[in-house]
Every structure is written in structure tokens, then in C-alpha cells.
Design a protein around this motif. Sequence first.
Motif, PDB file in Angstrom:
ATOM      1  N   THR A  10      34.428  38.176  37.817  1.00 49.92           N
ATOM      2  CA  THR A  10      34.761  37.239  36.629  1.00 49.92           C
ATOM      3  C   THR A  10      33.982  36.553  36.773  1.00 49.92           C
ATOM      4  N   VAL A  11      34.241  36.450  35.005  1.00 53.87           N
ATOM      5  CA  VAL A  11      33.140  34.888  33.947  1.00 53.87           C
ATOM      6  C   VAL A  11      34.413  34.520  33.454  1.00 53.87           C
ATOM      7  N   GLY A  12      34.877  33.174  33.613  1.00 51.12           N
ATOM      8  CA  GLY A  12      35.391  32.496  32.887  1.00 51.12           C
ATOM      9  C   GLY A  12      37.926  32.963  33.757  1.00 51.12           C
ATOM     10  N   GLN A  13      37.923  33.406  32.659  1.00 55.48           N
ATOM     11  CA  GLN A  13      39.552  33.671  33.009  1.00 55.48           C
ATOM     12  C   GLN A  13      39.680  35.513  33.210  1.00 55.48           C
ATOM     13  N   PRO A  14      38.646  35.950  33.070  1.00 52.34           N
ATOM     14  CA  PRO A  14      39.644  37.025  32.700  1.00 52.34           C
ATOM     15  C   PRO A  14      40.418  37.188  34.134  1.00 52.34           C
ATOM     16  N   ALA A  15      42.284  38.785  33.464  1.00 56.56           N
ATOM     17  CA  ALA A  15      42.910  38.625  35.049  1.00 56.56           C
ATOM     18  C   ALA A  15      41.666  39.506  35.608  1.00 56.56           C
ATOM     19  N   THR A  16      41.974  38.794  36.472  1.00 56.44           N
ATOM     20  CA  THR A  16      41.715  39.251  38.086  1.00 56.44           C
ATOM     21  C   THR A  16      41.792  41.037  38.463  1.00 56.44           C
TER      22      THR A  16
END
Length: 175
Positions: A10-16
Motif C-alpha cells: 500500500t502507498v498512502g491510504q487505499p483500502a487495505t
Amino acid sequence: MTRKVLLLVTVGQPATSLLKDFEEPLSTHLGVQAVAGKTALSRPDYAFNKSRSQYHCNAILRRLVTLQEPSHAMVLGITDVDLFVPDTAFVFGEADRESRSAVVSDARLRAGAGPELVRRRAQVEALHQVGHLLGLSFCEDTRCLMSLAQTPQDVDRKQLALCNPCRNELNKLQR
């Protein structure tokens, strides 16, 4: 034949949850084993272009490459920031075969979509970029996973699978 291993980051805050959502389609349609990385990258401020208010894919790809380990054939970053490459208004993602790295953004895939449609769109674009990493080129069949998408509606037309010619090409590449 051993399966190629793809590191998901993940890079930033995408839905994990997207990381988990990619595992089965990658295995089924491309024969790739996906593993979620232990490291998550923060928002890629180093890639931000003020004049465009977007993030440059190549800078993110260079950062992702540093996370690869010998057990990983490739790395795919999933981000929530709006991406670009020069000479385009935006991209849903980008792949660099030489560095074996790719990035996909859900920023524009969220347009007018609920969670299930965003998940499907992200899966399609993630598989598309990994297809490039495996050696596949763009396909003229608009329903094929490897067709070029320039709008979310183009992504919606794609199947979550390769057309027969692309599947045959992938089989040749994996021999």
C-alpha cells in the motif's frame, strides 16, 4: 513450473482490503502468487507535482523497487492518489517491465461507484498492470483485461480475464 511471487504494497491510504481482493484473481487469471508486504509506504509526497496536483508514477515506481526481495519476482503498489505520466491527463496505473514494478490508483476508479464496483475496477487494473510485468502488451479487444482503459467506463467493459489470444501469449511467455 513455479509460480511468480508478486509483492503487494500500500502507498498512502487505499483500502487495505484491496490487497486481499487481488490475491485470488492474480492466481486464477495470471498464475501469480500475491503476498501482502509487511511495509506500507506513506503518502508519496515526494512524487507530488504542484502544477498538476497529481503524483508522478515513475517516482513511486522507483520507491517500490527498493522493497523487492529475491523471493519476489515483481512488486505492485496500490495507492489512493491521482497518478500521471508526462503527456497524459492521468493514468489508472503504470508498469515498468525493466524494474518489475507497477502501481495502481483507485483515485479515479472511485468516480460514481460503490465499494463493490471500486473493488472490481481496482482488480481489473491491478491485473492489467501485472499482465504488463509478465510481458503482455495492450489488446484491441475492449473486453480483454489487457485493453487500454481511459475512463472508468472502459474499465467496467473489461472482463476480469484475458481473451484467448492474450491467454495464449501468456502461456508462451511463461514457458
